[in-house]
Design a protein around this motif. Structure first.
Motif, mmCIF file in Angstrom:
data_model
loop_
_atom_site.group_PDB
_atom_site.id
_atom_site.type_symbol
_atom_site.label_atom_id
_atom_site.label_comp_id
_atom_site.label_asym_id
_atom_site.label_seq_id
_atom_site.Cartn_x
_atom_site.Cartn_y
_atom_site.Cartn_z
ATOM 1 N N PRO A 58 0.832 -1.211 0.000
ATOM 2 C CA PRO A 58 0.000 0.000 0.000
ATOM 3 C C PRO A 58 0.860 1.253 0.000
ATOM 4 O O PRO A 58 1.910 1.318 0.647
ATOM 5 C CB PRO A 58 -0.827 -0.123 1.285
ATOM 6 N N SER A 59 0.387 2.258 -0.732
ATOM 7 C CA SER A 59 1.164 3.502 -0.818
ATOM 8 C C SER A 59 0.960 4.372 0.418
ATOM 9 O O SER A 59 1.914 5.015 0.892
ATOM 10 C CB SER A 59 0.746 4.293 -2.067
ATOM 11 N N ASN A 60 -0.269 4.429 0.954
ATOM 12 C CA ASN A 60 -0.560 5.209 2.173
ATOM 13 C C ASN A 60 -0.054 6.638 2.061
ATOM 14 O O ASN A 60 0.548 7.194 2.996
ATOM 15 C CB ASN A 60 0.040 4.533 3.410
ATOM 16 N N GLY A 61 -0.260 7.267 0.915
ATOM 17 C CA GLY A 61 0.121 8.663 0.734
ATOM 18 C C GLY A 61 1.574 8.864 0.384
ATOM 19 O O GLY A 61 2.035 10.016 0.305
ATOM 20 N N GLY A 62 2.348 7.815 0.170
ATOM 21 C CA GLY A 62 3.756 7.962 -0.180
ATOM 22 C C GLY A 62 3.948 8.391 -1.636
ATOM 23 O O GLY A 62 3.013 8.428 -2.433
ATOM 24 N N THR A 63 5.198 8.702 -1.981
ATOM 25 C CA THR A 63 5.531 9.165 -3.322
ATOM 26 C C THR A 63 6.562 8.229 -3.944
ATOM 27 O O THR A 63 7.216 7.431 -3.259
ATOM 28 C CB THR A 63 6.092 10.601 -3.289
ATOM 29 N N VAL A 82 12.013 -0.631 -11.684
ATOM 30 C CA VAL A 82 10.777 -0.055 -12.222
ATOM 31 C C VAL A 82 9.823 0.159 -11.057
ATOM 32 O O VAL A 82 9.491 -0.780 -10.324
ATOM 33 C CB VAL A 82 10.131 -0.978 -13.277
ATOM 34 N N VAL A 83 9.394 1.416 -10.881
ATOM 35 C CA VAL A 83 8.465 1.770 -9.817
ATOM 36 C C VAL A 83 7.162 2.232 -10.460
ATOM 37 O O VAL A 83 7.156 3.183 -11.254
ATOM 38 C CB VAL A 83 9.039 2.877 -8.913
ATOM 39 N N GLN A 84 6.071 1.578 -10.107
ATOM 40 C CA GLN A 84 4.756 1.918 -10.643
ATOM 41 C C GLN A 84 3.805 2.201 -9.494
ATOM 42 O O GLN A 84 3.774 1.465 -8.509
ATOM 43 C CB GLN A 84 4.196 0.763 -11.495
ATOM 44 N N GLN A 85 3.029 3.281 -9.668
ATOM 45 C CA GLN A 85 2.020 3.629 -8.672
ATOM 46 C C GLN A 85 0.662 3.268 -9.264
ATOM 47 O O GLN A 85 0.180 3.886 -10.217
ATOM 48 C CB GLN A 85 2.073 5.119 -8.332
ATOM 49 N N LEU A 86 0.032 2.245 -8.698
ATOM 50 C CA LEU A 86 -1.253 1.758 -9.187
ATOM 51 C C LEU A 86 -2.357 2.588 -8.563
ATOM 52 O O LEU A 86 -2.625 2.491 -7.362
ATOM 53 C CB LEU A 86 -1.422 0.277 -8.830
ATOM 54 N N GLU A 87 -2.981 3.451 -9.408
ATOM 55 C CA GLU A 87 -3.957 4.399 -8.889
ATOM 56 C C GLU A 87 -5.223 3.702 -8.399
ATOM 57 O O GLU A 87 -5.820 4.110 -7.401
ATOM 58 C CB GLU A 87 -4.308 5.414 -9.988
ATOM 59 N N THR A 88 -5.647 2.667 -9.113
ATOM 60 C CA THR A 88 -6.924 2.033 -8.746
ATOM 61 C C THR A 88 -6.852 1.346 -7.388
ATOM 62 O O THR A 88 -7.778 1.418 -6.586
ATOM 63 C CB THR A 88 -7.322 1.011 -9.820
ATOM 64 N N SER A 89 -5.721 0.676 -7.126
ATOM 65 C CA SER A 89 -5.597 -0.042 -5.852
ATOM 66 C C SER A 89 -4.803 0.741 -4.815
ATOM 67 O O SER A 89 -4.639 0.273 -3.681
ATOM 68 C CB SER A 89 -4.908 -1.394 -6.082
ATOM 69 N N ARG A 90 -4.283 1.927 -5.215
ATOM 70 C CA ARG A 90 -3.496 2.766 -4.315
ATOM 71 C C ARG A 90 -2.341 1.978 -3.704
ATOM 72 O O ARG A 90 -2.142 1.946 -2.476
ATOM 73 C CB ARG A 90 -4.378 3.360 -3.217
ATOM 74 N N GLN A 91 -1.585 1.363 -4.599
ATOM 75 C CA GLN A 91 -0.440 0.580 -4.172
ATOM 76 C C GLN A 91 0.762 0.916 -5.054
ATOM 77 O O GLN A 91 0.636 1.491 -6.141
ATOM 78 C CB GLN A 91 -0.745 -0.918 -4.255
ATOM 79 N N PHE A 115 6.191 3.504 4.890
ATOM 80 C CA PHE A 115 4.844 3.654 4.317
ATOM 81 C C PHE A 115 3.765 3.161 5.282
ATOM 82 O O PHE A 115 2.627 2.947 4.863
ATOM 83 C CB PHE A 115 4.771 2.889 2.987
ATOM 84 N N HIS A 116 4.145 2.979 6.526
ATOM 85 C CA HIS A 116 3.196 2.706 7.614
ATOM 86 C C HIS A 116 2.324 1.487 7.308
ATOM 87 O O HIS A 116 1.085 1.534 7.360
ATOM 88 C CB HIS A 116 2.306 3.931 7.866
ATOM 89 N N VAL A 117 2.999 0.400 6.972
ATOM 90 C CA VAL A 117 2.297 -0.853 6.709
ATOM 91 C C VAL A 117 2.179 -1.597 8.027
ATOM 92 O O VAL A 117 3.189 -1.938 8.661
ATOM 93 C CB VAL A 117 3.044 -1.709 5.669
ATOM 94 N N ALA A 118 0.954 -1.839 8.473
ATOM 95 C CA ALA A 118 0.728 -2.424 9.799
ATOM 96 C C ALA A 118 1.164 -3.877 9.855
ATOM 97 O O ALA A 118 1.801 -4.316 10.827
ATOM 98 C CB ALA A 118 -0.751 -2.283 10.182
ATOM 99 N N ASN A 119 0.840 -4.648 8.829
ATOM 100 C CA ASN A 119 1.152 -6.075 8.822
ATOM 101 C C ASN A 119 2.013 -6.392 7.591
ATOM 102 O O ASN A 119 1.483 -6.727 6.529
ATOM 103 C CB ASN A 119 -0.127 -6.894 8.806
ATOM 104 N N PRO A 120 3.350 -6.275 7.722
ATOM 105 C CA PRO A 120 4.224 -6.455 6.555
ATOM 106 C C PRO A 120 4.134 -7.841 5.931
ATOM 107 O O PRO A 120 4.217 -7.969 4.703
ATOM 108 C CB PRO A 120 5.624 -6.191 7.122
#
Length: 417
Positions: A58-63, A82-91, A115-120
């Motif tokens: 999850p992106s959680n507002g990251g860049t 390669v870094v891709q930001q998936l807009e639909t899933s916000r990941q 990125f504040h992932v609670a359960n890695p």
């Protein structure tokens, strides 16, 4: 709409073969652009072919810049990632080169912390593929393609002839280069789905070409004694006869593929569909083009040097030249010599009597000439030509021009007592 209606009613014909140099130029430009892109731009190989690791979390507002800084912190070259930001899933989806186990664990922890992932363990999906496995998949795909092309070449040579097989293989290579060149230009990843799509469109391209070639064979069968059409004309007729079928088949195939590409991958964001849909869309369109504009005109160029085809073309041209001369002679005879029969040789036609003269050159009266008003050949006096049926007097009732009046009506050879 009128053009489409004429096309479907077989009232519209395209000179595919006669303009084949134009199609060759178009194909040459396409192949050149695609080849240069594959050489200098290259491909964006998926992890299955190049090997490496893929992180999705999850992106959680990251860049994206934060992801790049974390990659550099762990000693990973960002130019190979390669870094891709998936807009639909916000990941984020991060693909890196091959990593060690220690690098993979460290990068997973940094992603979870920043990125504040609670359960890695559950929210960060990690996939790793070794480079050796990717190279094995690549070599197997190339081997499968070569075997496919060889088997198809053998089948077409047995089913038709080797020149048709060569033309079909040239069209197949044309479609391969165009499809892979578009992949290189667009920058889509080459994945196993891409390989499956390429093999699918190769079969479709061959299907369309075989349909056209089968019609060509039907049109050119038994032409050894024919003088109606040249080989190129018969081939062009076969193309026009199968044109509607090819367009219908291609259109029906392109509609669902376009839905996958533009709706599924574009609007809905299903990224896994675009690898499959793009190859199929480009391949089907290119296969239809090559079957009509490339493979069949190339077949004509391959066949034009055969003695049988040369003899056929020469025979057709001679027959047309003879028909043109006969038509010209008929037109000139009808306009300049009204007394001659149409189609008769002007040198042997018998002239009619001159209506302005009282007697002919042989001393006979013009009224004794049969057919003077109808334009028929002149008949000698006294001949039993059936003139009574055409409005003239029978020969037995004609008056001899040199008899005296006292001798008229007396039988010949008897004296009056």
């Amino acid at each position: 709409m009128s053009l489409i209606g004429r096309l479907y009613r077989s009232e519209f014909s395209v000179d595919f073969v006669g303009r084949r140099r134009v199609w060759y130029i178009v194909s040459g430009v396409l192949i050149t652009i695609c080849a240069l892109s594959m050489i200098f731009r290259g491909f964006s190989l998926g992890i299955e072919f190049s090997g490496g690791a893929v992180f999705q979390f999850p992106s959680n507002g990251g860049t994206v810049e934060q992801v790049d800084s974390l990659l550099s912190k762990n000693g990973i070259d960002t130019s190979d990632s390669v870094v891709q930001q998936l807009e639909t899933s916000r990941q984020f989806r991060v693909q890196t080169p091959t990593l060690t186990d220690q690098q993979t664990e460290a990068l997973q922890k940094d992603f979870a912390t920043n990125f504040h992932v609670a359960n890695p363990d559950e929210d960060i999906a990690v996939s790793t593929v070794g480079s050796s496995w990717g190279s094995t998949i690549t070599s197997k795909a190339i081997q499968g393609l070569i075997v496919f092309l060889v088997l198809v070449m053998i089948y077409l040579s047995i089913r038709f002839e080797w020149k048709m097989a060569a033309a079909a293989m040239a069209a197949l290579i044309h479609d391969l280069i165009v499809t892979m060149g578009v992949y290189s230009l667009v920058g889509f990843e080459v994945t196993p789905s891409t390989v499956i799509a390429v093999l699918t469109i190769l079969g479709f391209s061959l299907y369309d070409t075989v349909v056209v070639f089968d019609r060509v064979r039907e049109n050119t069968a038994g032409m050894a004694t024919s003088s109606r059409r040249t080989y190129a004309e018969a081939t062009n007729d076969a193309l026009n006869e199968t044109l509607v079928r090819s367009l219908n088949t291609s259109l029906i195939a392109l509609i669902p593929v376009a839905s996958l590409l533009f709706v599924g991958a574009g609007l809905l964001g299903a990224g896994t569909l675009k690898d499959l849909a793009l190859a199929q869309f480009v391949g089907i369109a290119s296969g239809t083009y090559s079957s009509l504009f490339f493979a069949t005109p190339l077949l004509v160029d391959l066949k034009r040097g055969e003695p049988a085809v040369k003899a056929l073309d020469a025979r057709v041209l001679r027959a047309r030249a003879s028909a043109a001369r006969a038509a010209k002679t008929t037109e000139s005879g009808g306009a300049g010599r009204p007394a001659a029969r149409r189609g008769a040789d002007p040198e042997t036609a018998v002239p009619l009597a001159d209506p302005d003269s009282d007697r002919r050159d042989d001393g006979r009266d013009p009224a004794d000439t049969v057919g003077i008003a109808t334009g028929m050949r002149t008949a000698p006096a006294g001949a039993a030509s059936g003139a009574a049926g055409r409005g003239g007097m029978p020969s037995a009732q004609r008056r001899a021009p040199n008899r005296k009046p006292s001798q008229r009506g007396r039988p010949s050879g008897k004296k009056r007592r």
